[in-house]
Write a protein that holds these residues in place. Structure first.
Motif, PDB file in Angstrom:
ATOM      1  N   GLY A  56       0.828  -1.194   0.000  1.00 33.36           N
ATOM      2  CA  GLY A  56       0.000   0.000   0.000  1.00 33.36           C
ATOM      3  C   GLY A  56       0.860   1.240   0.000  1.00 33.36           C
ATOM      4  O   GLY A  56       2.036   1.197   0.384  1.00 33.36           O
ATOM      5  N   GLY A  57       0.284   2.360  -0.431  1.00 33.76           N
ATOM      6  CA  GLY A  57       1.027   3.613  -0.483  1.00 33.76           C
ATOM      7  C   GLY A  57       0.798   4.476   0.734  1.00 33.76           C
ATOM      8  O   GLY A  57      -0.155   4.264   1.495  1.00 33.76           O
ATOM      9  N   ASP A  58       1.661   5.447   0.919  1.00 41.06           N
ATOM     10  CA  ASP A  58       1.564   6.420   2.014  1.00 41.06           C
ATOM     11  C   ASP A  58       1.507   5.744   3.384  1.00 41.06           C
ATOM     12  O   ASP A  58       0.845   6.236   4.314  1.00 41.06           O
ATOM     13  CB  ASP A  58       0.332   7.318   1.834  1.00 41.06           C
ATOM     14  N   ARG A  59       2.135   4.573   3.489  1.00 42.91           N
ATOM     15  CA  ARG A  59       2.199   3.826   4.746  1.00 42.91           C
ATOM     16  C   ARG A  59       0.815   3.452   5.285  1.00 42.91           C
ATOM     17  O   ARG A  59       0.622   3.306   6.485  1.00 42.91           O
ATOM     18  CB  ARG A  59       2.985   4.616   5.801  1.00 42.91           C
ATOM     19  N   ARG A  60      -0.106   3.305   4.362  1.00 40.61           N
ATOM     20  CA  ARG A  60      -1.432   2.805   4.709  1.00 40.61           C
ATOM     21  C   ARG A  60      -1.587   1.494   3.952  1.00 40.61           C
ATOM     22  O   ARG A  60      -1.784   1.473   2.734  1.00 40.61           O
ATOM     23  CB  ARG A  60      -2.522   3.813   4.332  1.00 40.61           C
ATOM     24  N   TYR A  61      -1.502   0.404   4.692  1.00 38.09           N
ATOM     25  CA  TYR A  61      -1.377  -0.918   4.076  1.00 38.09           C
ATOM     26  C   TYR A  61      -2.743  -1.570   3.905  1.00 38.09           C
ATOM     27  O   TYR A  61      -3.504  -1.732   4.873  1.00 38.09           O
ATOM     28  CB  TYR A  61      -0.450  -1.785   4.928  1.00 38.09           C
ATOM     29  N   THR A  62      -3.034  -1.923   2.667  1.00 38.72           N
ATOM     30  CA  THR A  62      -4.306  -2.570   2.351  1.00 38.72           C
ATOM     31  C   THR A  62      -4.205  -4.087   2.414  1.00 38.72           C
ATOM     32  O   THR A  62      -5.216  -4.777   2.525  1.00 38.72           O
ATOM     33  CB  THR A  62      -4.766  -2.160   0.945  1.00 38.72           C
ATOM     34  N   ARG A  63      -2.975  -4.603   2.320  1.00 36.42           N
ATOM     35  CA  ARG A  63      -2.751  -6.052   2.400  1.00 36.42           C
ATOM     36  C   ARG A  63      -1.529  -6.327   3.276  1.00 36.42           C
ATOM     37  O   ARG A  63      -0.500  -5.671   3.116  1.00 36.42           O
ATOM     38  CB  ARG A  63      -2.546  -6.646   1.006  1.00 36.42           C
ATOM     39  N   LEU A  64      -1.657  -7.292   4.164  1.00 34.91           N
ATOM     40  CA  LEU A  64      -0.564  -7.655   5.063  1.00 34.91           C
ATOM     41  C   LEU A  64      -0.251  -9.137   4.909  1.00 34.91           C
ATOM     42  O   LEU A  64      -1.164  -9.972   4.853  1.00 34.91           O
ATOM     43  CB  LEU A  64      -0.934  -7.360   6.520  1.00 34.91           C
ATOM     44  N   PHE A  65       1.039  -9.450   4.864  1.00 35.16           N
ATOM     45  CA  PHE A  65       1.491 -10.825   4.721  1.00 35.16           C
ATOM     46  C   PHE A  65       2.580 -11.052   5.770  1.00 35.16           C
ATOM     47  O   PHE A  65       3.563 -10.315   5.808  1.00 35.16           O
ATOM     48  CB  PHE A  65       2.050 -11.081   3.323  1.00 35.16           C
ATOM     49  N   SER A  66       2.397 -12.063   6.602  1.00 42.49           N
ATOM     50  CA  SER A  66       3.351 -12.267   7.700  1.00 42.49           C
ATOM     51  C   SER A  66       3.772 -13.729   7.806  1.00 42.49           C
ATOM     52  O   SER A  66       3.083 -14.637   7.314  1.00 42.49           O
ATOM     53  CB  SER A  66       2.746 -11.797   9.027  1.00 42.49           C
ATOM     54  N   ARG A  67       4.902 -13.921   8.472  1.00 36.11           N
ATOM     55  CA  ARG A  67       5.417 -15.257   8.748  1.00 36.11           C
ATOM     56  C   ARG A  67       6.068 -15.244  10.124  1.00 36.11           C
ATOM     57  O   ARG A  67       6.621 -14.219  10.545  1.00 36.11           O
ATOM     58  CB  ARG A  67       6.457 -15.671   7.705  1.00 36.11           C
ATOM     59  N   LEU A  75       1.017 -14.290  13.161  1.00 40.56           N
ATOM     60  CA  LEU A  75       0.812 -12.904  13.591  1.00 40.56           C
ATOM     61  C   LEU A  75      -0.575 -12.430  13.195  1.00 40.56           C
ATOM     62  O   LEU A  75      -1.038 -12.689  12.078  1.00 40.56           O
ATOM     63  CB  LEU A  75       1.846 -11.980  12.957  1.00 40.56           C
ATOM     64  N   SER A  76      -1.207 -11.708  14.077  1.00 43.48           N
ATOM     65  CA  SER A  76      -2.465 -11.047  13.713  1.00 43.48           C
ATOM     66  C   SER A  76      -2.142  -9.796  12.900  1.00 43.48           C
ATOM     67  O   SER A  76      -1.006  -9.318  12.891  1.00 43.48           O
ATOM     68  CB  SER A  76      -3.240 -10.653  14.976  1.00 43.48           C
ATOM     69  N   ASP A  77      -3.154  -9.259  12.223  1.00 43.75           N
ATOM     70  CA  ASP A  77      -2.931  -8.030  11.453  1.00 43.75           C
ATOM     71  C   ASP A  77      -2.513  -6.887  12.362  1.00 43.75           C
ATOM     72  O   ASP A  77      -1.669  -6.052  11.992  1.00 43.75           O
ATOM     73  CB  ASP A  77      -4.209  -7.648  10.692  1.00 43.75           C
ATOM     74  N   THR A  78      -3.066  -6.846  13.566  1.00 47.68           N
ATOM     75  CA  THR A  78      -2.691  -5.786  14.518  1.00 47.68           C
ATOM     76  C   THR A  78      -1.219  -5.892  14.893  1.00 47.68           C
ATOM     77  O   THR A  78      -0.490  -4.895  14.912  1.00 47.68           O
ATOM     78  CB  THR A  78      -3.556  -5.875  15.789  1.00 47.68           C
ATOM     79  N   ALA A  79      -0.784  -7.128  15.178  1.00 43.22           N
ATOM     80  CA  ALA A  79       0.617  -7.337  15.529  1.00 43.22           C
ATOM     81  C   ALA A  79       1.529  -7.016  14.345  1.00 43.22           C
ATOM     82  O   ALA A  79       2.627  -6.465  14.520  1.00 43.22           O
ATOM     83  CB  ALA A  79       0.833  -8.777  15.987  1.00 43.22           C
ATOM     84  N   ALA A  80       1.089  -7.345  13.127  1.00 43.26           N
ATOM     85  CA  ALA A  80       1.884  -7.061  11.939  1.00 43.26           C
ATOM     86  C   ALA A  80       2.048  -5.550  11.747  1.00 43.26           C
ATOM     87  O   ALA A  80       3.145  -5.059  11.434  1.00 43.26           O
ATOM     88  CB  ALA A  80       1.231  -7.686  10.708  1.00 43.26           C
ATOM     89  N   LEU A  81       0.947  -4.799  11.939  1.00 47.14           N
ATOM     90  CA  LEU A  81       1.019  -3.346  11.822  1.00 47.14           C
ATOM     91  C   LEU A  81       1.922  -2.749  12.896  1.00 47.14           C
ATOM     92  O   LEU A  81       2.671  -1.792  12.634  1.00 47.14           O
ATOM     93  CB  LEU A  81      -0.382  -2.738  11.927  1.00 47.14           C
ATOM     94  N   GLU A  82       1.871  -3.305  14.100  1.00 51.59           N
ATOM     95  CA  GLU A  82       2.726  -2.815  15.169  1.00 51.59           C
ATOM     96  C   GLU A  82       4.208  -3.019  14.836  1.00 51.59           C
ATOM     97  O   GLU A  82       5.055  -2.193  15.171  1.00 51.59           O
ATOM     98  CB  GLU A  82       2.371  -3.522  16.482  1.00 51.59           C
ATOM     99  N   MET A  83       4.522  -4.115  14.160  1.00 56.13           N
ATOM    100  CA  MET A  83       5.911  -4.344  13.725  1.00 56.13           C
ATOM    101  C   MET A  83       6.346  -3.285  12.726  1.00 56.13           C
ATOM    102  O   MET A  83       7.469  -2.759  12.800  1.00 56.13           O
ATOM    103  CB  MET A  83       6.062  -5.733  13.107  1.00 56.13           C
ATOM    104  N   LEU A  84       5.473  -2.967  11.780  1.00 51.59           N
ATOM    105  CA  LEU A  84       5.805  -1.953  10.784  1.00 51.59           C
ATOM    106  C   LEU A  84       5.984  -0.583  11.431  1.00 51.59           C
ATOM    107  O   LEU A  84       6.875   0.182  11.061  1.00 51.59           O
ATOM    108  CB  LEU A  84       4.728  -1.899   9.704  1.00 51.59           C
ATOM    109  N   VAL A  85       5.143  -0.278  12.425  1.00 53.34           N
ATOM    110  CA  VAL A  85       5.282   0.990  13.150  1.00 53.34           C
ATOM    111  C   VAL A  85       6.606   1.017  13.908  1.00 53.34           C
ATOM    112  O   VAL A  85       7.343   2.008  13.902  1.00 53.34           O
ATOM    113  CB  VAL A  85       4.095   1.196  14.107  1.00 53.34           C
ATOM    114  N   ALA A  86       6.925  -0.094  14.579  1.00 50.33           N
ATOM    115  CA  ALA A  86       8.177  -0.169  15.343  1.00 50.33           C
ATOM    116  C   ALA A  86       9.388  -0.021  14.440  1.00 50.33           C
ATOM    117  O   ALA A  86      10.427   0.516  14.851  1.00 50.33           O
ATOM    118  CB  ALA A  86       8.239  -1.499  16.098  1.00 50.33           C
TER     119      ALA A  86
END
Length: 555
Positions: A56-67, A75-86
């Motif tokens: 996604g653009g502008d750091r607004r992610y429409t699709r998340l893929f985790s391992r 990982l939940s989507d919330t946890a995945a977003l928290e990783m990107l923020v960190a």
């Protein structure tokens, strides 16, 4: 026998893992598959426990893929977003949960940001691992662009697969050249030749951005003759400028131009360079902008292709990784050399100080034996003689009294030299030095004293300064054969400056750090340097000796 350096091992390890990871990206057929594979590969590439790719653009992610390393705990989507923020690539400002050590990079290619990638684990990430992740992220971005609807011109799977193959060849070449190159210039020369062959360029050149913000060609180009090099002039390159070079270096512009282009937007650039076509891409290591890589005059009828820009971009990123690691290795080598010198100096200092201490012990014992003990023995013999004769006459008593007085004086002097009693007093340094200098009269040396000491001094500091002066005076007494000596102690530049000058016979100072037979002078030097001060000695036969030291006052 030649052995691999730590630099070679670090580069090959990172590049080998990059090569393996990028090779596996080739089979992905759409953006989602690329992202899912990228998350899995990032986990292995960085040896992490968690990995996430956000599209996604502008750091607004429409699709998340985790391992995760533990497949049973996704990982939940919330946890995945928290990783990107960190990792610094999230739109939210809220403080994320504790995710351990995090590294990340934007998915950016051809001026487009299509997402971000982040990994996490308990241990800190090394510089090489972070740079490797950034290079991998650029490959992922290009793969996503090539396999998605973001760029219809890249929908030919044959072209995408060919670009992947070329990119892998670049990585293999970088790994090989980094191990074989004797220095960075040799590495650039080897890499430029390989890139030139892969993209069909007549010439390939690295342009380096200097500390003065001037972009200039560097040695090590491919088929760069003096005539061509003479046409190239350094150009100013800064983030806020909108010229072509600045846009390529700082804004990741991918420049590609051909004289047959309509409209001929960059014809003036080609004319200045004297070429028919050209491509240039940023040369960087993470966010550090090193310059740009350029290829000139394609040997192919259609000029340089988009696949060629892909190859050149991979070369610029991988070369940035090697350059950063090479400089890090060079800094490490210099640090090791400095530490080795410091350790050698410490060992020498320990040896010298041990020698000085042992010398002082021997001198103390020798003085005690040759002076006070012999006088006591003579006094004992005198008392024995008087006892045998059964009578005591005045001359014998005077002689006995003189021997005892001399013994007392010798012992007092030894005690004084070991620890002057007056030093215990805050203003006792001046008195102690005057008392020590007054002892020169017994050696027939005329002293001149200049004392101007101000400021508070600790007992340790007073003892150190006194020891410096006493050591210098003792050397004058024992070795100089001087008739005059001048002692000066003044407070200068936040410290005490001591100068001792005599008119003795002098000597040749062959090596200031090692003066045979003058261990006292060696102690003077070591003591001053250990205190953070300085020391100087000047002497020559027939011209006396000049000793100078400066020791900073207690902070």
């Amino acid at each position: 026998m030649a052995t691999a350096s730590p630099f070679d091992a670090a580069v090959r390890d990172v590049l080998d893992r990059l090569h393996s990871a990028t090779t596996e990206l080739e089979g992905a057929r759409d953006a989602n598959e690329v992202a899912q594979k990228a998350a899995d590969l990032a986990l292995r590439l960085s040896r992490s426990t968690q990995a996430v790719v956000g599209l996604g653009g502008d750091r607004r992610y429409t699709r998340l893929f985790s391992r995760t390393a533990d497949r049973g705990r996704p990982l939940s989507d919330t946890a995945a977003l928290e990783m990107l923020v960190a990792a610094g690539f999230g739109a939210g400002a809220a403080a994320p949960r504790e995710v351990g050590r995090v590294a990340g990079a934007e998915l950016r290619a051809h001026g487009q940001t299509v997402g971000a990638i982040a990994v996490a684990r308990a241990a800190e990430y090394a510089q090489a691992e972070r740079l490797g992740l950034e290079v991998f992220a650029s490959y992922v971005a290009l793969a996503i662009i090539g396999a998605s609807e973001l760029d219809d011109r890249w929908q030919s799977m044959e072209r995408v697969e060919r670009a992947h193959e070329l990119a892998v060849e670049v990585l293999l070449a970088v790994s090989s050249h980094a191990a074989k190159g004797e220095n960075l210039t040799d590495f650039y020369r080897r890499l430029a030749r390989t890139v030139g062959e892969l993209v069909g360029a007549t010439r390939v050149l690295f342009w380096r951005l200097g500390d003065d913000h001037m972009l200039a060609p560097i040695a090590g180009g491919f088929r760069i003759d003096p005539a061509f090099l003479s046409r190239l002039k350094p150009t100013r390159c800064e983030p806020e400028r909108d010229d072509l070079a600045s846009q390529v270096v700082f804004n990741d512009l991918i420049f590609r131009a051909n004289k047959t282009d309509e409209p001929p937007e960059f014809a003036y650039v080609l004319e200045i360079l004297g070429v028919s076509n050209a491509i240039s891409v940023p040369w960087r290591a993470g966010e550090e902008r090193l310059g740009l890589v350029a290829a000139y005059d394609s040997t192919r009828p259609g000029g340089f292709s988009r696949e060629d820009t892909w190859v050149l971009q991979k070369a610029g990123l991988a070369a940035g990784l090697v350059t950063r690691l090479w400089h890090a290795q060079e800094d490490l080598r210099k640090s090791v050399e400095r530490l080795t010198k410091v350790d050698s100096a410490r060992q020498m200092l320990l040896k010298n100080m041990t020698t000085v201490v042992e010398k002082e012990r021997k001198r103390f014992v020798s003085d005690l034996h040759d002076d006070a003990l012999q006088m006591l023995t003579a006094a004992e013999l005198q008392v024995g003689r008087l006892a045998r004769e059964g009578q005591v006459d005045a001359p014998s008593l005077d002689k006995l009294r003189a021997l005892l007085e001399q013994t007392e004086g010798a012992l007092r002097r030894l005690v004084f030299e070991v620890r002057p009693p007056a030093l215990e007093s805050p203003d006792g340094l001046t008195k102690s030095i005057r008392d020590r200098i007054s002892m020169l009269a017994a050696s027939g040396i005329k002293p001149e004293i200049e004392l101007d000491l101000t400021g508070e001094m600790s007992l340790d500091f007073r003892s150190m300064v006194f020891r410096q002066v006493a050591e210098a005076i003792s050397n004058v007494e024992r070795h100089s054969k001087a008739t005059e000596v001048k002692v000066s102690l003044t407070t200068v530049d936040g410290g005490v400056l001591g100068v001792i000058r005599d008119n003795g016979e002098g000597f040749v100072v062959v090596e200031r750090s090692n003066l045979p037979g003058h261990l006292g002078l060696l102690a003077l030097r070591e003591r001053a340097l250990m205190a953070g001060g300085r020391y100087k000695i000047e002497s020559r036969p027939g011209a006396g000796t000049h000793i100078e030291f400066w020791i900073p006052l207690d902070q």
